[in-house]
Design an enzyme around this catalytic site. Structure first.
Site, short mmCIF file in Angstrom:
data_model
loop_
_atom_site.label_atom_id
_atom_site.label_comp_id
_atom_site.label_asym_id
_atom_site.label_seq_id
_atom_site.Cartn_x
_atom_site.Cartn_y
_atom_site.Cartn_z
N TRP A 137 -11.75 15.61 4.14
CA TRP A 137 -10.66 16.58 4.30
C TRP A 137 -10.06 16.86 2.92
CZ3 TRP A 137 -9.51 19.44 8.37
CH2 TRP A 137 -8.30 20.13 8.38
N VAL A 145 -3.52 14.30 1.37
CA VAL A 145 -2.74 14.79 2.50
C VAL A 145 -1.69 15.74 1.94
CG1 VAL A 145 -1.41 14.14 4.54
CG2 VAL A 145 -3.10 12.54 3.61
N ILE A 146 -1.69 16.97 2.43
CA ILE A 146 -0.76 17.99 1.96
C ILE A 146 0.31 18.21 3.01
CG2 ILE A 146 -0.54 20.37 1.10
CD1 ILE A 146 -2.47 18.67 -0.60
N THR A 148 4.77 20.13 10.15
CA THR A 148 5.02 19.16 11.22
C THR A 148 5.11 17.75 10.64
OG1 THR A 148 2.69 18.68 11.67
CG2 THR A 148 3.65 20.62 12.78
N HIS A 199 3.06 15.44 11.17
CA HIS A 199 1.71 14.89 11.02
C HIS A 199 1.53 14.25 9.64
CE1 HIS A 199 -2.58 14.55 11.79
NE2 HIS A 199 -2.81 15.10 10.61
N PHE A 208 -5.38 2.04 -3.41
CA PHE A 208 -4.81 3.22 -2.74
C PHE A 208 -4.92 4.42 -3.68
CE2 PHE A 208 -1.26 5.99 -1.52
CZ PHE A 208 -1.38 6.02 -0.14
N ARG A 229 -3.20 16.88 -9.94
CA ARG A 229 -3.32 15.42 -10.00
C ARG A 229 -4.74 14.93 -9.77
NH1 ARG A 229 0.31 12.95 -5.96
NH2 ARG A 229 0.40 11.14 -7.31
#
Length: 164
Positions: free
Chosen positions: A31, A89-90, A94, A96, A121, A135
């Site tokens: 993703w 993760v953007i 919501t 989520h 991580f 980044r």
């Protein structure tokens, strides 16, 4: 977020332990693949620059960041010296984002407690795609490089502890 207009990915190779003979598992979320590929490429380049052999780096693909924890469990079965998890993760409209980020962070923390292998991580949790691009090889450097250097240092620390 990183300091404005600062590339934090530069490192002094003389200050990093030699990675020759160390093995690495790298778990990569598919993703936001344009971001995670940049992280992966930065990490592998840094590992090799620091002495790792290309054959000692094994990649594991998972569908999304949430699956990184299970992917790391699978990677741990081959007993690498360190595991790096890359995801992106953007922030959306919501909750989520919050649930995924929290679950992944806690999952990787739990692996660090339960495994005898350091799990790094390398998950970007950005507000915008532009921040993630900056980044993962953009103007703020590449967090993949930083994760690779961390993996080397933690693998060496772990070996010292095991043989102490």
């Amino acid at each position: 977020m990183t300091k404005k207009n600062t590339n934090l990915s530069h490192f002094n190779k003389e200050e990093v332990p030699n990675a020759n003979g160390l093995t690495f598992g790298i778990v990569v979320s598919e993703w936001n693949g344009n971001i995670t590929e940049g992280l992966y490429n930065g990490a592998t380049d840094a590992l090799i620059e620091c002495g790792a052999n290309d054959n000692d780096i094994v990649r594991y693909n998972v569908p999304g960041s949430y699956e990184l924890v299970f992917g790391a469990k699978i990677a741990a079965k081959s007993k690498p010296d360190a595991i790096i998890c890359f995801g992106s993760v953007i922030q959306g409209e919501t909750k989520h984002f919050d649930f995924v980020c929290n679950a992944v962070a806690l999952g990787i923390k739990d692996l660090n407690i339960s495994l005898d292998i350091p799990v790094i991580f390398g998950v970007l949790t950005d507000n915008t795609m532009d921040q993630a691009k900056n980044r993962s090889g953009g103007k703020y450097g590449n967090k993949g490089i930083e994760a690779a250097i961390t993996a080397i240092k933690m693998a060496v620390l772990n070996k010292k502890e095991i043989f102490a």
